[in-house]
Design an enzyme around this catalytic site. Structure first.
Site, PDB file in Angstrom:
ATOM      1  N   GLU A   1      16.193 -20.051  -0.299  1.00 48.28           N
ATOM      2  CA  GLU A   1      16.030 -18.789  -1.022  1.00 48.28           C
ATOM      3  C   GLU A   1      15.783 -19.043  -2.500  1.00 48.28           C
ATOM      4  O   GLU A   1      14.954 -18.366  -3.130  1.00 48.28           O
ATOM      5  CB  GLU A   1      17.269 -17.921  -0.812  1.00 48.28           C
ATOM      6  CG  GLU A   1      17.326 -16.650  -1.650  1.00 48.28           C
ATOM      7  CD  GLU A   1      16.239 -15.648  -1.350  1.00 48.28           C
ATOM      8  OE1 GLU A   1      16.139 -14.647  -2.087  1.00 48.28           O
ATOM      9  OE2 GLU A   1      15.470 -15.837  -0.372  1.00 48.28           O
TER      10      GLU A   1
ATOM     11  N   TRP B   1      -3.133  -2.828  -1.611  1.00 47.28           N
ATOM     12  CA  TRP B   1      -2.927  -4.271  -1.686  1.00 47.28           C
ATOM     13  C   TRP B   1      -3.986  -4.894  -0.800  1.00 47.28           C
ATOM     14  O   TRP B   1      -4.012  -4.676   0.403  1.00 47.28           O
ATOM     15  CB  TRP B   1      -1.523  -4.634  -1.200  1.00 47.28           C
ATOM     16  CG  TRP B   1      -1.111  -6.048  -1.443  1.00 47.28           C
ATOM     17  CD1 TRP B   1      -0.592  -6.574  -2.576  1.00 47.28           C
ATOM     18  CD2 TRP B   1      -1.162  -7.118  -0.490  1.00 47.28           C
ATOM     19  NE1 TRP B   1      -0.313  -7.911  -2.402  1.00 47.28           N
ATOM     20  CE2 TRP B   1      -0.657  -8.275  -1.128  1.00 47.28           C
ATOM     21  CE3 TRP B   1      -1.583  -7.219   0.841  1.00 47.28           C
ATOM     22  CZ2 TRP B   1      -0.558  -9.514  -0.481  1.00 47.28           C
ATOM     23  CZ3 TRP B   1      -1.494  -8.454   1.480  1.00 47.28           C
ATOM     24  CH2 TRP B   1      -0.992  -9.568   0.821  1.00 47.28           C
TER      25      TRP B   1
ATOM     26  N   LYS C   1       5.975  -5.529  -1.984  1.00 42.66           N
ATOM     27  CA  LYS C   1       7.397  -5.330  -1.719  1.00 42.66           C
ATOM     28  C   LYS C   1       7.670  -5.080  -0.244  1.00 42.66           C
ATOM     29  O   LYS C   1       8.543  -5.680   0.351  1.00 42.66           O
ATOM     30  CB  LYS C   1       7.916  -4.160  -2.566  1.00 42.66           C
ATOM     31  CG  LYS C   1       9.400  -3.875  -2.378  1.00 42.66           C
ATOM     32  CD  LYS C   1      10.259  -5.033  -2.875  1.00 42.66           C
ATOM     33  CE  LYS C   1      11.722  -4.734  -2.754  1.00 42.66           C
ATOM     34  NZ  LYS C   1      12.540  -5.907  -3.113  1.00 42.66           N
TER      35      LYS C   1
ATOM     36  N   HIS D   1      14.254 -39.128   4.250  1.00 42.23           N
ATOM     37  CA  HIS D   1      13.291 -39.024   5.340  1.00 42.23           C
ATOM     38  C   HIS D   1      11.948 -38.487   4.870  1.00 42.23           C
ATOM     39  O   HIS D   1      11.179 -37.959   5.683  1.00 42.23           O
ATOM     40  CB  HIS D   1      13.860 -38.156   6.458  1.00 42.23           C
ATOM     41  CG  HIS D   1      15.070 -38.737   7.113  1.00 42.23           C
ATOM     42  ND1 HIS D   1      15.018 -39.801   7.992  1.00 42.23           N
ATOM     43  CD2 HIS D   1      16.385 -38.424   6.997  1.00 42.23           C
ATOM     44  CE1 HIS D   1      16.233 -40.106   8.396  1.00 42.23           C
ATOM     45  NE2 HIS D   1      17.087 -39.286   7.796  1.00 42.23           N
TER      46      HIS D   1
ATOM     47  N   ASN E   1      -3.130   2.906   5.213  1.00 42.68           N
ATOM     48  CA  ASN E   1      -2.283   1.718   5.186  1.00 42.68           C
ATOM     49  C   ASN E   1      -2.375   1.038   6.539  1.00 42.68           C
ATOM     50  O   ASN E   1      -2.396   1.717   7.572  1.00 42.68           O
ATOM     51  CB  ASN E   1      -0.818   2.075   4.937  1.00 42.68           C
ATOM     52  CG  ASN E   1      -0.563   2.567   3.536  1.00 42.68           C
ATOM     53  OD1 ASN E   1      -1.433   2.510   2.670  1.00 42.68           O
ATOM     54  ND2 ASN E   1       0.636   3.066   3.292  1.00 42.68           N
ATOM     55  N   GLY E   2      -2.377  -0.287   6.544  1.00 42.97           N
ATOM     56  CA  GLY E   2      -2.418  -1.014   7.803  1.00 42.97           C
ATOM     57  C   GLY E   2      -3.654  -1.872   7.916  1.00 42.97           C
ATOM     58  O   GLY E   2      -4.373  -2.107   6.936  1.00 42.97           O
TER      59      GLY E   2
ATOM     60  N   ARG F   1       6.017  -1.306  -4.598  1.00 44.23           N
ATOM     61  CA  ARG F   1       5.605  -1.928  -3.341  1.00 44.23           C
ATOM     62  C   ARG F   1       4.552  -2.998  -3.552  1.00 44.23           C
ATOM     63  O   ARG F   1       4.294  -3.809  -2.667  1.00 44.23           O
ATOM     64  CB  ARG F   1       5.058  -0.858  -2.392  1.00 44.23           C
ATOM     65  CG  ARG F   1       6.080   0.189  -1.992  1.00 44.23           C
ATOM     66  CD  ARG F   1       5.432   1.414  -1.406  1.00 44.23           C
ATOM     67  NE  ARG F   1       4.860   1.159  -0.095  1.00 44.23           N
ATOM     68  CZ  ARG F   1       5.438   1.501   1.050  1.00 44.23           C
ATOM     69  NH1 ARG F   1       6.605   2.101   1.027  1.00 44.23           N
ATOM     70  NH2 ARG F   1       4.862   1.264   2.198  1.00 44.23           N
TER      71      ARG F   1
ATOM     72  N   LYS G   1      12.440 -17.844  -4.540  1.00 42.84           N
ATOM     73  CA  LYS G   1      12.467 -17.007  -5.739  1.00 42.84           C
ATOM     74  C   LYS G   1      11.656 -17.640  -6.865  1.00 42.84           C
ATOM     75  O   LYS G   1      10.911 -16.964  -7.574  1.00 42.84           O
ATOM     76  CB  LYS G   1      13.910 -16.783  -6.205  1.00 42.84           C
ATOM     77  CG  LYS G   1      14.679 -15.800  -5.366  1.00 42.84           C
ATOM     78  CD  LYS G   1      14.152 -14.393  -5.540  1.00 42.84           C
ATOM     79  CE  LYS G   1      14.517 -13.522  -4.355  1.00 42.84           C
ATOM     80  NZ  LYS G   1      13.733 -13.748  -3.149  1.00 42.84           N
TER      81      LYS G   1
ATOM     82  N   GLU H   1       7.916 -17.398  -6.067  1.00 41.75           N
ATOM     83  CA  GLU H   1       7.441 -16.009  -6.030  1.00 41.75           C
ATOM     84  C   GLU H   1       7.091 -15.483  -7.415  1.00 41.75           C
ATOM     85  O   GLU H   1       6.060 -14.818  -7.592  1.00 41.75           O
ATOM     86  CB  GLU H   1       8.522 -15.094  -5.437  1.00 41.75           C
ATOM     87  CG  GLU H   1       8.584 -15.046  -3.942  1.00 41.75           C
ATOM     88  CD  GLU H   1       9.657 -14.080  -3.460  1.00 41.75           C
ATOM     89  OE1 GLU H   1       9.351 -13.270  -2.572  1.00 41.75           O
ATOM     90  OE2 GLU H   1      10.786 -14.121  -3.969  1.00 41.75           O
TER      91      GLU H   1
ATOM     92  N   CYS I   1       0.831  -1.198   0.000  1.00 41.07           N
ATOM     93  CA  CYS I   1       0.000   0.000   0.000  1.00 41.07           C
ATOM     94  C   CYS I   1       0.871   1.256   0.000  1.00 41.07           C
ATOM     95  O   CYS I   1       1.977   1.266   0.520  1.00 41.07           O
ATOM     96  CB  CYS I   1      -0.957   0.053   1.179  1.00 41.07           C
ATOM     97  SG  CYS I   1      -2.141  -1.301   1.232  1.00 41.07           S
TER      98      CYS I   1
END
Length: 637
Positions: free
Chosen positions: A510, A74, A632, A533, A121-122, A27, A514, A517, A2
């Site tokens: 990571e 968002w 973001k 396992h 925002n929030g 963002r 990626k 995402e 946002c």
């Protein structure tokens, strides 16, 4: 997550608001909107498309005005639909509208009847209870958002003074918020407030209380090119913006308000970082900026010393006996790599916690712990909350590794190391991650030296390796053509498995993150020794298995794990150091890294994983820089 831009001026600020939203696109968002005080009423335009389409709507309908608010959203509460997009209006309760002969108007579109307009925002945690109370008072809700509650609440308290209405409304809110509010009846005024979400004030001159124009934004970057004079608001602050002036107030614990001053800082936003240049996407640009970002991060490092982290670092490092790392997402994986470094090189016990989980469990605090937070933006809500929780348990020695020197995280921590990654636009972090690792390695060396585990010869070797790192990364980037060939095959898959051992296991995590995402391929990562396992059951010819194979003490163990994959018909894709004995053959493909890099090997090995994810996403045609459902900067819990 946002974005807010708002302002009060004597000129038409629509271009400023639109450009501010455009600067905040990185963002992540799924709707956007703008509202102006125009011709005695509040008018707005909203869209579930990009800011470019919002600008076209505003131009077509000739939106203009000197007082306005704008937002990129968002979605959290309510689907990403036009009627849920900000700004939200409150036309007042039904009875008041009937007395005035007004209708609530349309829930979306260019124009709507409203007395109060607001962006937020929030997350408001008690929105259901407030909604019920306001409904009983005659307010009608036309959205599923928590934000509409705030607009109606401010309207409910409004008796002619917008600042007073906001001051009465915000104590009733539970949760996180940054808001910008304006009112039909006060044409040259915007009021902002923050608690738990970032908000800055921009002025066109640096003297307190006097500015020809005043602005609010969730990020100073939104005001680049308009002003570099920025005031960072703290939790509990309220800003009253009027023509040519502003006031700041702060809510005390007893509920009273007092006038305050905050310093005006000169903040240079690097607008050139938003230019793509020859690259197809920002993510690709940022991957290739890593040699420079690492070099910049190391620029002022002449040697290993605690004072790299602040004047008080030497005293802090002398008295601590453990490290607690708090972070989320990609930053959590950088902390997970650092645990191996800190325990093997500095010989200090280290714990790594997911910030969003840490403060909700019972833990055993140690007042001699160094609490380290890691955040690209420095505004990550979960990490900030975890930091405050750690301090509440008596752990007051705090340090942050952060990319934004003016962020809340830096202000909250006693010590800091500022990385020099520059602005990162792509939602999937790349250069921020590798520069975090550089900062964490420097922290490891500084603690090792303080604790007597780093002699002069070892220090010189590590510094030489760090200084050579940009050149080594450049050599890895040259592997891109080989990785593109692999990406064409990955693009046809729906699942992938990543394997690593030791300090390369977090790098496997990571790499999997990626890929999922930005390409939307389901990917998991495991320590290679865990294959038998459970994960081995997933291995088929349709499940590509990516392995990170540095020439370290665990190489032979890893080779055995790779044979387990081949025995089940799995297809292996191996990033191997040049001097390993792993070769391409039936069911196994190998890309050789230019050199083995010892303790810093994780930084080199993550680069090809970034490129693999990027080119796989390109082959699948996804929105690389703005992947679906992701933001973001995660400034809500």
């Amino acid at each position: 997550m946002c974005g807010i831009v708002a302002g009060v001026s004597t000129r038409n600020i629509v271009p400023i608001l639109i450009e501010g939203l455009r600067r905040l696109e990185y963002r992540g968002y799924d709707s956007c909107g703008i509202a102006l005080h125009q011709d005695g009423e509040l008018r707005r335009a909203r869209s579930t498309a990009r800011v470019t389409e919002l600008q076209a709507s505003a131009d077509t309908d000739r939106l203009a005005g000197g007082t306005g608010i704008a937002h990129t959203r968002w979605a959290t509460h309510g689907a990403p639909l036009v009627h849920n997009a900000h700004p939200h209006f409150s036309p007042g309760p039904r009875r008041a509208r009937a007395d005035a002969g007004q209708d609530a108007g349309e829930a979306s579109g260019i124009s709507a009847v409203g007395r109060v307009g607001l962006v937020h925002n929030g997350i408001i945690e008690n929105h259901d209870e407030l909604r019920a109370a306001l409904t009983a008072k005659g307010y009608e809700f036309v959205t599923q958002t928590d934000t509409e509650v705030i607009a109606h609440l401010v309207d409910h308290h409004y008796t002619g003074d917008l600042l007073e209405a906001v001051q009465q409304a915000i104590p009733q809110l539970r949760g996180a918020y940054a808001i910008a509010v304006f009112c039909r009846d006060e044409p040259h005024r915007v009021v902002g407030a923050r608690h738990g979400s970032p908000l800055v004030l921009g002025v066109t001159v640096g003297d307190f209380g006097r500015g020809a124009e005043t602005f609010l934004a969730s990020d100073a970057m939104a005001l680049a090119g308009v002003t570099d004079q920025i005031v960072y608001l703290d939790d509990g602050d309220v800003a009253d913006l009027q023509l040519g002036k502003y006031w700041l107030l702060h809510a005390e614990s007893d509920g009273r308000w007092r006038r305050i001053e905050r310093p005006v800082r000169t903040v240079v936003a690097h607008t050139g970082a938003a230019e793509l240049g020859p690259y197809r996407h920002y993510m690709q640009k940022e991957i290739f900026e890593q040699p420079k970002a690492i070099a910049d991060t190391l620029d002022a490092v002449a040697g290993v010393a605690p004072d790299l982290f602040g004047d008080a670092a030497h005293r802090v490092f002398d008295r601590i006996d453990s490290v607690l790392i708090l972070a989320c997402g990609t930053s959590y994986y950088s902390g997970s790599v650092a645990k191996y470094w800190l325990e093997s090189i500095a010989r200090i016990p280290t714990q790594v916690e997911i910030a969003s989980e840490y403060r909700y469990r019972d833990s055993v605090p140690n007042p001699r712990t160094l609490v380290v937070t890691i955040s690209q933006s420095g505004e990550t809500a979960d990490t900030l909350a975890a930091l405050k929780h750690a301090r509440s348990l008596g752990m007051n020695d705090t340090l942050t590794i952060c990319n934004v020197a003016t962020s809340a995280m830096v202000r909250e921590c006693a010590l800091a190391y500022i990385t020099r990654a520059g602005v990162e636009i792509g939602v999937a972090s790349t250069k921020a991650f590798t520069t975090q690792l550089v900062g964490l390695f420097l922290l490891t060396l500084a603690l090792a030296k303080t604790r007597g585990h780093l002699d002069d010869a070892a220090e010189a070797r590590h510094l030489q390796a760090l200084r050579h790192l940009p050149v080594a990364v450049q050599a890895v980037l040259a592997l891109e053509p080989h990785i593109i060939a692999w990406a064409d095959e990955f693009a046809r898959k729906e699942n992938a498995l990543f394997l690593g051992r030791g300090m390369h296991y977090p790098i496997a995590l990571e790499g999997a993150l990626k890929l999922k995402e930005i390409s939307y391929i389901h990917a998991e990562a495991y320590p290679a020794g865990e294959l038998k396992h459970g994960p081995l059951a997933l291995v088929t010819a349709q499940m590509p298995v990516v392995a990170i194979a540095p020439n370290d003490a665990l190489l032979q163990k890893l080779e055995s794990n790779l044979q387990e994959v081949r025995a089940r018909g799995g297809e292996l894709f191996v990033f191997a150091d040049a001097d390993t004995r792993i070769h391409s053959g039936d069911g196994i493909r190998v890309i050789r890294m230019p050199e083995h890099y010892g303790a810093l090997s994780p930084i080199l090995h993550v680069i090809p994983l970034q490129l693999l994810a990027y080119h796989t996403a390109c082959a699948r045609g996804t929105d690389v820089d703005k992947p679906r459902n992701l933001a973001k900067s995660v400034t809500v819990e």
